[in-house]
Structures are given as structure tokens and as C-alpha cells.
Design a protein around this motif. Structure first.
Motif, short mmCIF file in Angstrom:
data_model
loop_
_atom_site.label_atom_id
_atom_site.label_comp_id
_atom_site.label_asym_id
_atom_site.label_seq_id
_atom_site.Cartn_x
_atom_site.Cartn_y
_atom_site.Cartn_z
N UNK A 76 0.84 -1.21 0.00
CA UNK A 76 0.00 0.00 0.00
C UNK A 76 0.87 1.25 0.00
N UNK A 77 0.25 2.40 -0.24
CA UNK A 77 0.96 3.67 -0.09
C UNK A 77 0.07 4.66 0.64
N UNK A 78 0.61 5.66 1.34
CA UNK A 78 2.05 5.85 1.54
C UNK A 78 2.66 4.73 2.38
N UNK A 79 4.00 4.64 2.30
CA UNK A 79 4.74 3.59 2.97
C UNK A 79 4.39 3.53 4.45
N UNK A 80 4.17 2.34 4.95
CA UNK A 80 3.92 2.15 6.38
C UNK A 80 3.69 0.68 6.63
#
Lengths: 455, 110
Positions: A216-220
Motif C-alpha cells: 500500500x501507499x504511503x509507505x507504512x
């Protein structure tokens, strides 16, 4: 024909390495998925944990995630599946997770359920017997076929399971499965294949979910995602309010940690993602169609093996004199020579990593002829005993102080010591096996167990 | 139209990263945020098996894969490690810091 779709919740891409984030997890659980699953293993962490039969993840974090997943799965009355228990999938790690599940169930007074587990360790004697019978243990990634000497140097071997033990335990009625070492994708693929969905989509579902929110985005990381399989497509949705599964993030994840974005090998076949088509189906969801799967003619199971190299100590020195910086290799050669005079040419290892020049990249560093104004040198000594490793390392470190450079101005000591000692590190291991072995029965290396968990 | 304008790959790419691909390889991903930039870099010829091998000082036989991946707007290559990850002497167990030299590759943009 299976039910219209099945939904798979994955809260963590390497259970235990860092705890799952609870908000997106509960958000996902409230949507009532059909399965709750996570992979818990990785060969990324180096050969130490497998060789020394330990976890790199703290037990508190392992328990945190197992507890959240178990309580949710028993509440929804859906299966919970964990693959590659405890980082390595070794037998002791499977036992550890099974014991944690029993303990969590008891503490929470959960109604009875069935727990299934399987082991993945392969005795070296079994591999040796097959080699002596003429079976090739085939090297992966450019390695030669396994030699007996390399097998002798190995402390622990795990076989990497395909979908087979998971399907078998689900057939036996397991509500919770703790798996030994497995390909990440198969914990998701097994229930989907068993429910009648196409193998290609089932394995793709596993690929896209195995690292949770890394798709997924944003990165996490460590946020929950949900995958949904139908007879014609896979959809993946981010549960964190600020994350989205986009065409870019999902396709980008197809490349992650893999030498090639198009193929994935598992015991029993190969997933081909060359003709995958990605489209945004709603704001947080990407839809994927078009993967294919080719069953292999024979079943080859991947074997991972780790062997101890020796005990290990670490020393550190700093260098500031520009002349010494420019001649650091001569300083290292001097120290190596002193170790050689004491211990001879072999029977130990001595490694120098020169930070500020090419400590991170070694020979791959393009700028290794442009060192910084100061250097830090990490010294590793490895030897069969602790005493010898310590002496190798302290000789290799302290003798840098006495290196005889002909034109150096400072003659009171050639390097700076932040510590006038060397420090014991964990023993050194190396990956001895990255190979495959043919099996007649895909279950033969993975003994299955089933038991009832009662309060 | 300007002539001879170049920009660093680090400015043009959204993501440049390296990571283990199994225990014997390190894989590199260069990902762009828009198709035009991706196509520009692809066409420019500055990122090839030969250029990457030269940058890292290795033979082309040490590169196991070199692909372009349109759905992700990405160029990807994979090298065999000097030694398996985590062996004594390996300074980057995860292979996570091997991409930096790619950032300085200069891409002609006119």
C-alpha cells in the motif's frame, strides 16, 4: 463452484519482527474476513537464528500478534493460519507458538478449538542418505549441487513447505494452524485452492498479501490489508484510513525482495505474473487479473541450511591522521601479519570493514579511492573457541595501534580506541544450503499434528 | 530546446532501493512516479546490464536478472552477492544500502 468470494485478512508481513498496528487490524476484523493469516518467517535475518535455533523477534511481540489474531479468529469463528513460526520455522519455534496459543486460549477462557501444526526440519542424515543413493541436491541462485562436506558443516536444515501441509490440516478440521518453514504465499493459497479457486489466482493472492501493508501507499508497515479472491480476480484493500492499495503500490510490491517480478517458484509449480493486469477498482482497492500457474513435473522442495563458522568478537578503531587514512590498508596488513605470526595462516577468520571508505559496500563501492577525513574500522575475529576468537580479535585490533608506517608524523599511537577491549558478539553462522530436493510425496518432509485446545 | 541537459537518477526516480532476494542475491529497484520519466530513462540507455556492471565493478555474469516492469514503472536488476547474507565479513545483512551509487547516474533529458 465456491462461494462468490473469500476474504483474507493479513495484519503483518513478518509476525514478531515488529508488532502489528491495532487500529487497522480491528477495522479489518470488523469487516468479518473469512481467514486471518500471517507469515512469521524470513531468511532476511541472516543465518544466525536458524543455526543457533533462536528467534530474532522478542517473545512479547510474537505473543502480542498471536493474541490479537487468535482472539479475533475465535470470535469470528474463522481459521487462523501462521506460516514459518518464529522467524525460522524450526521445530522449536513451532512448539513455542503452539504453547503460546494454548496459553493465550487458557488465559482468555476460549471455547475449545482444534490446533494443527507441522514441522519442517529435515535431519542431515536424511539428506545424506538421498545423496548417497544418487539423488542430486540441486543448488539455487548459482550454487553448485550440495557436497557432503557442506552438509557436514550444517547445523540445522528446514524444508520450505508448499500448500500441501496447510491443505491437509484444514481437511483434518484445524481451526488454528502453526506452520513450520513455508513459502510465504502458500498460507493464503492453500485455503483458497481448497475452496475451489484457480491456483493462479490463489498463489497471486498469497504473493500480494504476504507482506501486509507493504503493498500500500504511503509507505507504512505492519498495517492490515485484506485480499479478496473470486473465480476471475483478486482484489486487495488497505485498512489504514490513510493508506491505499494503488496500481503502483501493488505492482511495486510484486518486485519487492525478488530477483524477478514475473515468476514465483513454490513446491509444486511456478506462478507467472508476466501478464498480470492491474486496475484501480475503488479508492483503496486494486484489482488484479491475468496471473497463470504451471504445475511442475516433479515436486522439488527448497532446503535452507545454516552452519556455525565459529565464535566471534568485535573490535573498533578510529583513524584521523590523513597519512594513516591514505595508508589504512598497510595498517590492516601489519595487524593481520601479527595475527598470522601468532596463529598461522588459517583456522580462523579476520575481517576489517573500513567505514568512511567502503565499509558498507566493500568491493562494490565505486568511491573506494575517496575516503573521508576520518575512518572507523570494525574488526571481526572468528575462531573455533571463544578464547581464540578474543585473542585473534584483540591482536587484530590493538596491533593497528603499533602499525609501522614509514612517514607517519604521529609516533605515539596509530589509531584511536573508543574502547580498549574487544566485545563478544553472537557466534558467526553462514548459509550452507540454498538448494532443492526432489520428493515423491509433498507431505513427506512435514509431519502433521492435530490436537484439541480445551480450557 | 536545451542541449546536453542531464539530471541525476536520484532526482528523477521516486524510489531507488536495494534488498536481499533470497540469501545469495541482492535486488535493485528503480521506480518512477510517471510514465514519461520512466520511458525517458528506459530510452536513454544509461541503465543497462553493462552500465550497472561497470558502476559496481563486477562482470555481467554476476547480474542474474535485468528487467523493465511496465505496470510498476520500474527498472529492476539483481546481482549475486559476494558472499551469502550474514556470512562473516558481510557488512549489509539485508542488502539494504547497496543502491547509493545509482543515485548519481546522470540521465540526458533533452
Amino acid at each position: 463452484m465456491p462461494a462468490q468470494t473469500l476474504r483474507f485478512l493479513c495484519p503483518n508481513g513478518h509476525l514478531g519482527f515488529a508488532p502489528l498496528k491495532t487500529d487497522s487490524f480491528f477495522r479489518g476484523v470488523r469487516s468479518r474476513p473469512d481467514f486471518i493469516l500471517a507469515d512469521s518467517g524470513s531468511d532476511d535475518i541472516g543465518p544466525g537464528p536458524l543455526g543457533s535455533d533462536t528467534s530474532t523477534s522478542p517473545q512479547e511481540w510474537q505473543r502480542h500478534d498471536l493474541e490479537h489474531m487468535l482472539l479475533a479468529a475465535r470470535d469470528l469463528e474463522v481459521p487462523m493460519i501462521i506460516g514459518s513460526a518464529g522467524d525460522t520455522g524450526a521445530n522449536s519455534r513451532v512448539d513455542l507458538y503452539v504453547a503460546m496459543i494454548r496459553d493465550i486460549a487458557r488465559r482468555h477462557g476460549l471455547a475449545p478449538f482444534r490446533i494443527g501444526w507441522f514441522y519442517s526440519e529435515v535431519p542431515a542424515s536424511l539428506v545424506r542418505a538421498r545423496m548417497l543413493a544418487g539423488e542430486a541436491i540441486t543448488g539455487l541462485d548459482g550454487r553448485p549441487d550440495l557436497a557432503l562436506a557442506e552438509l557436514e558443516a550444517t547445523d540445522r536444515i528446514v524444508a520450505v513447505a508448499g500448500v500441501h501441509p496447510y491443505k491437509a490440516l484444514l481437511d483434518q478440521g484445524a481451526d488454528v494452524i502453526i506452520g513450520g518453514r513455508s513459502s510465504d504465499s502458500v498460507i493464503f493459497a492453500a485455503p483458497a485452492i481448497r475452496a475451489g479457486y484457480p491456483e493462479a489466482l490463489a498463489y497471486y493472492l498469497g504473493k500480494v498479501l504476504e507482506c501486509a501493508s507493504f503493498n500500500a501507499e504511503p509507505y507504512g508497515g505492519k498495517e492490515t490489508v485484506i485480499g479478496e479472491i473470486s473465480m476471475t480476480d483478486v482484489k486487495v484493500t488497505a485498512m489504514h484510513p490513510a493508506q491505499r492499495c494503488t496500481v503502483a503500490s501493488v505492482a511495486g510490491h510484486a518486485m519487492y525482495e525478488r530477483s524477478n517480478p514475473f515468476y514465483e517458484h513454490v513446491a509444486g509449480g511456478r506462478l507467472d505474473m508476466t501478464h498480470c493486469f492491474y486496475e484501480q477498482s475503488d479508492e483503496k482497492t486494486t484489482r488484479i487479473t491475468g496471473p497463470s500457474f504451471t504445475p511442475s513435473e516433479e515436486i522439488r522442495v527448497k532446503l535452507e541450511g545454516s552452519g556455525k563458522v565459529g565464535e566471534r568478537y568485535v573490535g573498533f578503531v578510529g583513524i584521523r591522521d590523513p597519512y594513516t587514512v591514505a595508508h589504512v590498508d598497510e595498517v590492516i596488513d601489519w595487524a593481520r601479519q601479527q595475527v598470522r605470526e601468532r596463529f598461522g595462516d588459517d583456522g580462523y577468520q579476520l575481517h576489517y570493514q573500513v567505514y568512511g571508505r567502503n565499509g558498507v559496500m566493500g568491493d562494490l563501492e565505486p568511491l573506494k579511492d575517496r575516503p573521508g577525513h576520518e575512518l572507523g574500522v570494525l574488526v571481526f575475529g572468528v575462531a573455533p573457541t571463544r578464547e581464540m576468537a578474543e585473542e585473534v580479535t584483540i591482536t587484530g585490533t590493538r596491533q593497528m595501534f603499533y602499525a609501522r608506517l614509514p612517514e607517519v608524523k604521529g609516533t605515539a599511537g596509530g589509531v584511536a580506541f573508543p574502547l580498549d577491549e574487544v566485545v563478544r558478539a553472537s557466534p558467526a553462522y553462514r548459509w550452507t544450503l540454498n538448494h532443492t530436493m526432489r520428493v515423491d510425496d509433498p507431505l513427506e518432509l512435514f509431519p502433521l499434528h492435530l490436537d484439541e485446545v480445551r480450557p | 530546446m536545451s542541449v546536453g541537459v542531464r539530471r541525476r537518477l536520484g532526482e528523477l526516480a521516486k524510489t531507488v532501493r536495494s534488498k536481499n532476494a533470497g540469501v545469495d542475491k541482492i535486488t535493485f529497484d528503480i521506480i518512477f512516479s510517471d510514465r514519461d520519466t520512466y520511458e525517458l530513462v528506459k530510452r536513454s540507455g544509461v541503465l543497462t546490464m553493462a552500465s550497472v556492471a561497470a558502476l559496481y565493478g563486477i562482470g555481467e555474469d554476476r547480474i542474474s536478472d535485468f528487467v523493465t516492469f511496465d505496470p510498476a514503472l520500474a527498472i529492476k536488476f539483481t546481482i549475486y552477492r559476494p558472499a551469502p547474507s550474514g556470512s562473516p565479513g558481510d557488512a549489509d545483512i539485508f542488502g539494504a544500502q547497496q543502491y547509493a551509487p545509482l543515485l548519481d547516474i546522470e540521465v540526458p533529458i533533452d
